[in-house]
Scaffold this motif. Structure first.
Motif, PDB file in Angstrom:
ATOM      1  N   MET A 157     -37.183  18.760   1.662  1.00 10.99           N
ATOM      2  CA  MET A 157     -38.561  18.305   1.538  1.00 10.99           C
ATOM      3  C   MET A 157     -39.528  19.475   1.488  1.00 10.99           C
ATOM      4  O   MET A 157     -40.542  19.463   0.773  1.00 10.99           O
ATOM      5  N   LEU A 158     -39.212  20.546   2.218  1.00 19.29           N
ATOM      6  CA  LEU A 158     -40.130  21.679   2.347  1.00 19.29           C
ATOM      7  C   LEU A 158     -40.371  22.410   1.034  1.00 19.29           C
ATOM      8  O   LEU A 158     -41.412  23.064   0.876  1.00 19.29           O
ATOM      9  N   ILE A 159     -39.443  22.329   0.096  1.00 15.82           N
ATOM     10  CA  ILE A 159     -39.611  23.072  -1.158  1.00 15.82           C
ATOM     11  C   ILE A 159     -40.160  22.199  -2.284  1.00 15.82           C
ATOM     12  O   ILE A 159     -40.313  22.664  -3.414  1.00 15.82           O
ATOM     13  N   GLU A 160     -40.479  20.938  -1.996  1.00 20.63           N
ATOM     14  CA  GLU A 160     -41.034  20.060  -3.025  1.00 20.63           C
ATOM     15  C   GLU A 160     -42.524  20.304  -3.191  1.00 20.63           C
ATOM     16  O   GLU A 160     -43.228  20.626  -2.215  1.00 20.63           O
ATOM     17  N   PRO A 161     -43.047  20.154  -4.406  1.00 23.50           N
ATOM     18  CA  PRO A 161     -44.472  20.441  -4.655  1.00 23.50           C
ATOM     19  C   PRO A 161     -45.381  19.369  -4.054  1.00 23.50           C
ATOM     20  O   PRO A 161     -44.997  18.199  -3.930  1.00 23.50           O
ATOM     21  N   VAL A 162     -46.578  19.789  -3.682  1.00 20.79           N
ATOM     22  CA  VAL A 162     -47.598  18.877  -3.164  1.00 20.79           C
ATOM     23  C   VAL A 162     -48.932  19.225  -3.820  1.00 20.79           C
ATOM     24  O   VAL A 162     -49.081  20.262  -4.463  1.00 20.79           O
ATOM     25  N   GLY A 163     -49.896  18.343  -3.627  1.00 15.66           N
ATOM     26  CA  GLY A 163     -51.217  18.555  -4.202  1.00 15.66           C
ATOM     27  C   GLY A 163     -52.062  19.510  -3.372  1.00 15.66           C
ATOM     28  O   GLY A 163     -51.578  20.130  -2.421  1.00 15.66           O
ATOM     29  N   ALA A 201     -43.930  23.288   2.399  1.00 12.04           N
ATOM     30  CA  ALA A 201     -43.932  24.390   3.372  1.00 12.04           C
ATOM     31  C   ALA A 201     -45.296  25.056   3.425  1.00 12.04           C
ATOM     32  O   ALA A 201     -45.800  25.393   4.507  1.00 12.04           O
ATOM     33  N   HIS A 202     -45.919  25.270   2.267  1.00 10.86           N
ATOM     34  CA  HIS A 202     -47.272  25.824   2.248  1.00 10.86           C
ATOM     35  C   HIS A 202     -48.260  24.874   2.908  1.00 10.86           C
ATOM     36  O   HIS A 202     -49.205  25.301   3.586  1.00 10.86           O
ATOM     37  N   ALA A 203     -48.041  23.582   2.728  1.00 16.37           N
ATOM     38  CA  ALA A 203     -48.927  22.592   3.348  1.00 16.37           C
ATOM     39  C   ALA A 203     -48.850  22.682   4.879  1.00 16.37           C
ATOM     40  O   ALA A 203     -49.866  22.544   5.568  1.00 16.37           O
ATOM     41  N   VAL A 204     -47.650  22.919   5.408  1.00 10.47           N
ATOM     42  CA  VAL A 204     -47.498  23.078   6.858  1.00 10.47           C
ATOM     43  C   VAL A 204     -48.311  24.279   7.336  1.00 10.47           C
ATOM     44  O   VAL A 204     -49.078  24.190   8.307  1.00 10.47           O
ATOM     45  N   VAL A 205     -48.155  25.406   6.649  1.00  4.00           N
ATOM     46  CA  VAL A 205     -48.856  26.620   7.065  1.00  4.00           C
ATOM     47  C   VAL A 205     -50.360  26.479   6.873  1.00  4.00           C
ATOM     48  O   VAL A 205     -51.157  26.921   7.717  1.00  4.00           O
ATOM     49  N   ASP A 206     -50.775  25.858   5.787  1.00  8.33           N
ATOM     50  CA  ASP A 206     -52.212  25.645   5.565  1.00  8.33           C
ATOM     51  C   ASP A 206     -52.825  24.813   6.685  1.00  8.33           C
ATOM     52  O   ASP A 206     -53.966  25.054   7.103  1.00  8.33           O
ATOM     53  N   MET A 207     -52.086  23.825   7.186  1.00  3.47           N
ATOM     54  CA  MET A 207     -52.592  23.016   8.291  1.00  3.47           C
ATOM     55  C   MET A 207     -52.715  23.866   9.560  1.00  3.47           C
ATOM     56  O   MET A 207     -53.698  23.743  10.303  1.00  3.47           O
ATOM     57  N   LEU A 208     -51.744  24.740   9.812  1.00  4.03           N
ATOM     58  CA  LEU A 208     -51.833  25.611  10.979  1.00  4.03           C
ATOM     59  C   LEU A 208     -53.076  26.495  10.901  1.00  4.03           C
ATOM     60  O   LEU A 208     -53.792  26.678  11.892  1.00  4.03           O
ATOM     61  N   VAL A 209     -53.341  27.026   9.724  1.00  2.73           N
ATOM     62  CA  VAL A 209     -54.523  27.869   9.542  1.00  2.73           C
ATOM     63  C   VAL A 209     -55.797  27.065   9.774  1.00  2.73           C
ATOM     64  O   VAL A 209     -56.732  27.517  10.453  1.00  2.73           O
ATOM     65  N   ALA A 210     -55.836  25.851   9.249  1.00  5.04           N
ATOM     66  CA  ALA A 210     -57.021  24.997   9.406  1.00  5.04           C
ATOM     67  C   ALA A 210     -57.296  24.677  10.862  1.00  5.04           C
ATOM     68  O   ALA A 210     -58.454  24.457  11.257  1.00  5.04           O
ATOM     69  N   GLU A 240     -47.521  27.354  -7.200  1.00  7.08           N
ATOM     70  CA  GLU A 240     -47.083  25.983  -6.963  1.00  7.08           C
ATOM     71  C   GLU A 240     -47.049  25.742  -5.461  1.00  7.08           C
ATOM     72  O   GLU A 240     -46.230  26.298  -4.745  1.00  7.08           O
ATOM     73  N   ARG A 241     -47.942  24.914  -4.964  1.00  7.25           N
ATOM     74  CA  ARG A 241     -48.044  24.657  -3.537  1.00  7.25           C
ATOM     75  C   ARG A 241     -46.949  23.678  -3.129  1.00  7.25           C
ATOM     76  O   ARG A 241     -46.843  22.572  -3.657  1.00  7.25           O
TER      77      ARG A 241
END
Length: 550
Positions: free
Chosen positions: A167-173, A9-18, A5-6
């Motif tokens: 907000m950081l623990i809520e799911p995103v697409g 918080a995962h979205a923040v880290v994924d953006m850093l990686v990108a 489940e993304r």
């Protein structure tokens, strides 16, 4: 939380990686634990745990300076963010791209003065280029894309991002991240032709460089362009690594303690081409170097940010353009004049001013710093904070290549120690020297623990005169013999460093420094050299009167 489940918080880290982020500097806090947990699964990002948020923010600034990409700092709410604010102020004044991520209180508690609640856009955000709080997890990708663009476009600068912990623990697409590349703006051909025409008609022209956003290609092209015409080159405050100081066209830097002969030369110039340099207070000697009538007649000003042009100085010709693109465009159109006599006179004055001077103390800082020209490789990174010890460094050390100077144009004490650690982590193959005054060092000296933990083998050199020296100098000028609040009782810095696990030694005579440096290099760990100097030799060419007998 399962990675299946993304979350935001995962979205923040994924953006850093990108965006190619490879280091995150932080002091951990419960308000952004979800982001730290997401970083646990990302091996491409090195998380550097610091001992104070000011250290983390300054490391991010140094990383941003050396890479040209945003440096990343993460801190917790309230005290964590306010501690980090010094790094945001430095990044803004130094035009460095830095992103400060702040864990924020839960959204449902806002407005109650909840535990450690701070309005970041309304407080710390005012120090930055932009500040935003992300309320909606579905917009994390969109807003962070804008954050990276804002930090890098135009005049580079810091951005503060508040992340509510709920907000950081809520799911995103799924992620839809794209690499953010800075928008480059160039000079119109007609502008370039007019610049060259003005220079060709000048008798006493000067090229002044500063700011951020440069590239090695642009600096090389500009060097060749100026060299063919013997065009004298000046660098702005703490930008001495933009040009080889041994190059014949280099004639000095403008800042605190500038050569009086250089100041007079700038005043007598009939054309000044300034690229990247904002021409702020230190560079213009407290806004006295020019009059507005002077600049309206002789200044050609090129900056990345349109809003900076004409802010203080009206120009005869100005343009908003990426400095690297501007330099490349100018270098394509050769100058028709050669100013050999004008250049040679200015170069001779610089060489005389940067020659070591006599002092009465057992340690001569002018000789110590000048000796580094032969003791250090050309790619050695030199770091410092603020204080009179740095005035000696800037005057007598000659930088020979780009990305070898890390010093805050904001004049922030405590910058050198964390900056040096960040530099060594980024470039472990290069030597990194940090110079700090006794007052400066004790503001961030606890980051020696970070250096040891991260195996960042920096050589720290503490210049100890038992005083807040810069303030003491001004104190003696304005209120002679009435010393108050500037004397310092210091620890044994070598013993202190040893307790942290560093190799350390003490130097009390100039001739002891070279063998100490050699031994520090051979230590195999981070090292510290404690240099004891007299407060009486307070600045180059300035000696305080001895204290009156009781």
């Amino acid at each position: 939380m399962s990675r299946i489940e993304r979350t935001a918080a995962h979205a923040v880290v994924d953006m850093l990686v990108a965006q190619g982020v490879d280091h995150v500097f932080c002091v951990p806090g419960e308000s952004f634990l979800a982001v730290l947990d997401a970083l646990y699964d990302e091996p491409s990002i090195r998380v550097v745990t610091c001992r104070h948020e000011s250290g983390a923010a300054n490391m991010a600034d140094a990383h941003g300076k050396l890479t040209g990409r945003p440096g990343i700092c993460m801190v917790t709410r309230g005290p964590g963010a306010t501690n980090a604010s010094i790094g945001i102020h430095t990044a803004q004044q130094d035009s460095t791209a830095v992103l400060l991520f702040v864990g924020q209180i839960a959204r449902r508690h806002r407005g109650r003065e909840a535990f450690q609640e701070v309005d970041y856009p309304g407080s710390i955000g005012r120090l930055a280029k932009w500040s935003v709080e992300i309320d909606d997890p579905s917009r994390v990708d969109e807003i962070l894309h804008r954050v990276f663009a804002t930090a890098q476009n135009g005049r580079k600068g810091p951005v503060v991002i508040a992340l509510p912990e709920d907000m950081l623990i809520e799911p995103v697409g799924p992620a839809h991240n794209m690499l953010v590349t800075p928008t480059a703006t160039g000079l119109p051909p007609s502008f370039v032709e007019e610049v060259v025409a003005r220079l060709n008609g000048a008798e006493r022209p000067l090229l002044v460089l500063g700011g951020s956003g440069w590239s090695e290609e642009a600096l090389d092209a500009l060097r060749s362009w100026a060299e063919k015409a013997s065009l004298p080159v000046i660098l702005s405050f703490r930008r001495k690594d933009l040009w080889d100081n041994e190059h014949g066209c280099y004639i000095g830097d403008l800042g605190l303690g500038a050569d009086p002969a250089l100041i007079e030369r700038v005043k007598s110039a009939d054309t000044i081409l300034a690229i990247g340099a904002r021409l702020g207070e230190n560079v213009t000697q407290g806004y006295t170097l020019f009059s507005r009538e002077d600049t309206a007649r002789k200044l050609i000003h090129i900056l990345a940010e349109p809003g900076e042009l004409g802010r203080v100085w009206p120009a005869a010709q100005s343009a908003a353009a990426d400095v690297a693109s501007a330099a490349l465009a100018l270098s394509q159109l050769p100058l028709q004049r050669v100013w050999e006599t004008w250049r040679a006179e200015a170069r001779a004055a610089y060489e005389a001013y940067s020659t070591p001077i006599a002092v009465k103390s057992d340690v001569n800082l002018s000789e110590l710093y000048a000796s580094l020209r032969t003791l250090c490789a050309s790619d050695t990174i030199i770091c410092n904070g603020a204080g009179n010890y740095a005035a000696w460094l800037h005057r007598f050390y000659r930088h020979r290549s780009w990305h070898t100077q890390l010093g805050p144009t904001s004049g922030a004490m405590g910058y050198g120690v964390p900056a040096a650690i960040a530099a060594k982590l980024l470039h472990p193959e290069r030597e990194v020297l940090c110079f700090a005054g006794d007052g400066c060092f004790l503001m961030t000296g606890q980051e020696m623990a970070t250096a040891v933990q991260q195996q960042a083998n920096v050589i720290f050199v503490v210049i100890d005169n038992g005083s807040y020296g810069t303030i003491r100098m001004h104190q003696e000028r304005k209120f002679p013999s009435r010393v108050i609040a500037t004397d310092l009782r210091n620890p044994d810095f070598a013993a202190m460093a040893s307790a942290f696990g560093l190799w350390a030694t003490t130097v009390e005579y100039t001739e002891e420094f070279e063998p100490a440096l050699i031994a520090a290099r051979q230590a195999g760990t981070a090292a510290l050299i404690h240099v004891k100097v007299s407060v009486l030799d307070i600045a180059p060419g300035v000696r305080l009167p001895p204290p009156a007998p009781n």
